[in-house]
Design an enzyme around this catalytic site. Structure first.
Site, mmCIF file in Angstrom:
data_model
loop_
_atom_site.group_PDB
_atom_site.id
_atom_site.type_symbol
_atom_site.label_atom_id
_atom_site.label_comp_id
_atom_site.label_asym_id
_atom_site.label_seq_id
_atom_site.Cartn_x
_atom_site.Cartn_y
_atom_site.Cartn_z
ATOM 1 N N LYS A 217 -5.228 22.396 20.777
ATOM 2 C CA LYS A 217 -3.788 22.357 20.519
ATOM 3 C C LYS A 217 -3.475 21.425 19.342
ATOM 4 O O LYS A 217 -2.748 21.791 18.407
ATOM 5 C CB LYS A 217 -3.060 21.875 21.782
ATOM 6 N N ALA A 222 -2.428 20.819 13.503
ATOM 7 C CA ALA A 222 -2.864 20.108 12.295
ATOM 8 C C ALA A 222 -3.216 21.112 11.182
ATOM 9 O O ALA A 222 -2.860 20.918 10.021
ATOM 10 C CB ALA A 222 -4.061 19.221 12.608
ATOM 11 N N CYS A 273 6.542 18.999 16.838
ATOM 12 C CA CYS A 273 5.090 18.969 17.067
ATOM 13 C C CYS A 273 4.223 18.489 15.909
ATOM 14 O O CYS A 273 3.332 17.667 16.115
ATOM 15 C CB CYS A 273 4.608 20.362 17.452
ATOM 16 N N LYS A 276 3.947 14.677 14.962
ATOM 17 C CA LYS A 276 3.537 13.935 16.164
ATOM 18 C C LYS A 276 2.076 14.230 16.511
ATOM 19 O O LYS A 276 1.289 13.317 16.785
ATOM 20 C CB LYS A 276 4.454 14.355 17.318
HETATM 21 C C1 UDX Z 1 4.905 24.822 15.769
HETATM 22 C C2 UDX Z 1 3.719 25.795 15.901
HETATM 23 O O1 UDX Z 1 3.931 26.910 15.030
HETATM 24 C C3 UDX Z 1 3.577 26.257 17.341
HETATM 25 O O2 UDX Z 1 2.439 27.093 17.479
HETATM 26 C C4 UDX Z 1 3.438 25.029 18.238
HETATM 27 O O3 UDX Z 1 3.360 25.433 19.595
HETATM 28 C C5 UDX Z 1 4.616 24.091 18.038
HETATM 29 O O4 UDX Z 1 4.740 23.739 16.660
HETATM 30 P P1 UDX Z 1 7.534 25.077 15.554
HETATM 31 O O5 UDX Z 1 7.512 23.624 15.226
HETATM 32 O O6 UDX Z 1 8.485 25.564 16.582
HETATM 33 O O7 UDX Z 1 6.080 25.545 16.062
HETATM 34 O O8 UDX Z 1 7.859 25.909 14.220
HETATM 35 P P2 UDX Z 1 7.015 26.447 12.975
HETATM 36 O O9 UDX Z 1 7.454 27.836 12.723
HETATM 37 O O10 UDX Z 1 5.578 26.258 13.124
HETATM 38 O O11 UDX Z 1 7.574 25.575 11.772
HETATM 39 C C6 UDX Z 1 7.338 24.185 11.672
HETATM 40 C C7 UDX Z 1 7.896 23.657 10.367
HETATM 41 O O12 UDX Z 1 7.143 24.135 9.261
HETATM 42 C C8 UDX Z 1 9.346 24.075 10.089
HETATM 43 O O13 UDX Z 1 10.053 22.982 9.554
HETATM 44 C C9 UDX Z 1 9.201 25.174 9.069
HETATM 45 O O14 UDX Z 1 10.324 25.334 8.254
HETATM 46 C C10 UDX Z 1 7.995 24.687 8.280
HETATM 47 N N1 UDX Z 1 7.280 25.756 7.560
HETATM 48 C C11 UDX Z 1 6.669 26.755 8.263
HETATM 49 C C12 UDX Z 1 7.178 25.698 6.175
HETATM 50 O O15 UDX Z 1 7.702 24.782 5.541
HETATM 51 N N2 UDX Z 1 6.472 26.675 5.526
HETATM 52 C C13 UDX Z 1 5.853 27.703 6.192
HETATM 53 O O16 UDX Z 1 5.231 28.540 5.524
HETATM 54 C C14 UDX Z 1 5.962 27.746 7.602
#
Ligand code: UDX
Ligand code: UDX
Ligand code: ADP
Length: 478
Positions: A217, A222, A273, A276
């Site tokens: 996880k 990461a 996530c 952290k």
């Molecule tokens: C993430 C993981 O995707 C998920 O599998 C885990 O269980 C929890 O953490 P989440 O934080 O809900 O999910 O959203 P995610 O879609 O992963 O986006 C995280 C951040 O990355 C957002 O701020 C998003 O805008 C950013 N992001 C994502 C980018 O800047 N560029 C990208 O190409 C994708």
């Protein structure tokens, strides 16, 4: 069979709703110490916004899905206890700013131990440091008075992303269950597997040992965050060389070994996530003496902070090195689109950066409330996940105005900055916005979602992440 989930948050709520929806033969109760949250889960206004969630809750609620504050009763009655409580980053003491604070987890474990009169499978759902299961097992064993009660611990990390949680839960890439390699451990894995097999093909349910599941996880998050920091680092280089980060991302994404997803350059990643979990990973590496590995992963967070800082510096530089007293419209505050969640959103750091330079900011987000925004801007780093530590009023709080409409937020402003990729921002009438703004009018697109050529035609000076710079900006930024 009865399932009880401790913690009715972003993970516990939707996950249990899906299990209840798909398994009408299983009773599912979600408990939380936060009475207001439970009341909201029992109402028409759920405490979190997630597309499709309400329909699923409505179908199962009252049938085999229940939300309650009677933690003791339902934990005592449960056969499987999911633990989905918050695991904030420590803000003080050993490991502050990196290590996970397991206070809530330990509280949940002590509660389980104290009320249990039957054997239980205890499932780690919230992300925890590797080897937490071992510590939790000790707490459970030493605190349960009844020697006939056995606890079997499983790690079943959640991979759902916000905004697509229901889809992710209904059709996950995989479900991961970690357990002990003993006979009773394998039996417990089998029980949990049978729950998921109600709707997930067996081959998608992966089994591993406890530590592998826990580490998977942290590693998954990461790696995902690392992809974003990698493309964001390249966005800075693109601006310096005249390359276009979207073209670069597209080109590398067509290599099947790299793949096209998670290559959108942005003002920085946010969410509860990524940062952290990486800091957690860094801390674990440091504690086992792997400094080089710790530094490697820490750099992912450094680049993320750099990207937010760089964005603020671009804005200030473009606006003649002074934004003091200037109104800046911030479009989007959530950490990504289709959610009202602001945990670790890059908008917090960007807004704080602008406020530090004495700007006035007008914020509009379709889903985030005014109270939430003020609270977020008043909290210190890592404080958001600690429910007992409230924020202090920010000295410049009166410099922040929150609007219910993008046009109102942009009126009389010198610049607008897009910080969340909400679809509605693409369809705004930018001519109307331009006409209502001060001149020169600037657009800073932190998500690369707008039609930059059209904006330039209207008369805006446009900065887009990782894109060739406007001649106007080149003159100011050297
Ligand atoms: C993430 C993981 O995707 C998920 O599998 C885990 O269980 C929890 O953490 P989440 O934080 O809900 O999910 O959203 P995610 O879609 O992963 O986006 C995280 C951040 O990355 C957002 O701020 C998003 O805008 C950013 N992001 C994502 C980018 O800047 N560029 C990208 O190409 C994708
Ligand atoms: C690489 C790129 O793959 C190719 O696209 C580019 O044009 C030239 O560089 P090459 O160096 O020939 O090609 O081999 P590659 O298969 O990529 O392996 C490079 C190194 O990485 C090897 O030492 C390989 O053993 C190692 N490797 C590869 C790993 O250690 N683990 C892996 O999972 C993959
Ligand atoms: P996540 O994003 O991991 O789901 P949240 O912070 O949204 O995290 O939710 C965690 C929930 O767990 C909170 O609603 C909090 O009140 C609840 N919680 C924490 N400790 C306990 C406990 N000992 N008993 C019951 N609920 C708890």
């Amino acid at each position: 069979m009865k399932i009880t989930c401790i913690g009715a948050g972003y993970v516990g709520g939707p996950t249990m709703a899906m299990i209840a929806y798909k398994c009408p033969d299983i009773q599912v109760v979600v408990v939380d110490i936060n009475a207001a949250r439970i009341a909201a889960w029992n109402s028409e206004e759920l405490p979190i916004y997630e597309p499709g969630l309400f329909e699923v809750v409505k179908e199962a609620r009252g049938r085999n899905l229940f939300f309650s504050t009677d933690t003791q009763k339902h934990v005592a009655e449960g056969d499987i206890i999911f633990v989905s409580v918050n695991t904030p980053t420590k803000t003080r003491g050993v490991g502050a700013g990196k290590a996970a604070d397991l206070t809530y987890w330990e509280g949940a474990a002590r509660l389980i131990a104290s009320v249990s009169t039957t054997s239980k499978i205890v499932v780690e759902k919230s992300t925890v440091p590797v080897k937490t299961a071992e510590a939790i097992e000790k707490v459970l064993r030493r605190n349960c008075a009844d020697p006939n009660v056995a606890f079997e611990i499983l790690s079943n990390p959640e991979f759902l992303a916000e905004g697509t949680a229901m889809e992710d839960l209904a059709k996950p890439d995989r479900v991961l269950i970690g357990g002990k390699e003993t006979e009773s451990g394998q039996r417990a894995i089998g029980v949990l597997k049978s729950v998921y097999e109600h709707w997930i093909p067996t081959e998608r349910i992966l089994c591993a040992n406890l530590w592998s599941a826990e580490l998977s996880k942290l590693t998954a998050n990461a790696f995902l965050a690392q992809r974003i920091s990698s493309i964001n680092s390249i966005s800075a280089l693109c601006e310096a060389t005249g390359a276009d980060v979207q073209q670069v991302a597209h080109s590398i994404g067509t290599d099947s070994r790299i793949g096209p997803k998670f290559l959108n350059s942005s003002v920085g990643f946010g969410g509860s996530c990524f940062q952290k979990d990486i800091l957690n990973l860094v801390y674990i590496c440091e504690t086992v003496g792997l400094k080089t590995v710790a530094d490697y992963w820490h750099s992912v967070v450094h680049i993320n902070d750099y990207q937010k800082q760089r964005f603020v510096e671009r804005m200030i530089d473009a606006m003649f090195n002074t934004i003091s007293g200037k109104k800046i419209a911030v479009l989007g505050f959530a950490f990504k689109k289709d959610t009202g969640d602001t945990r670790e959103t890059p908008a917090i750091d960007v807004c704080k950066g602008l406020l530090a330079d004495n700007a006035k900011i007008n914020i509009y987000d379709p889903k985030v409330t005014e109270a939430q925004i003020h609270n977020d801007l008043s909290l210190g780093k890592f404080m958001w996940d600690h429910p007992t530590t409230g924020g202090t009023a920010s000295p410049r709080q009166n410099a922040v105005s929150v609007f219910k409409d993008a046009y109102e937020a942009c009126k009389d402003s010198h610049a607008l900055a897009v910080l969340t990729e909400w679809d509605e921002f693409k369809g705004l009438n930018y001519q109307k916005i331009y006409d209502s703004m001060m001149k020169p009018a600037f657009v800073f697109d932190g998500r690369n979602i707008l039609d930059h050529a059209k904006l330039r035609e209207i008369g805006f000076i446009v900065y887009a992440l990782g894109k060739p710079l406007d001649p106007f900006l080149q003159r100011n930024y050297s």
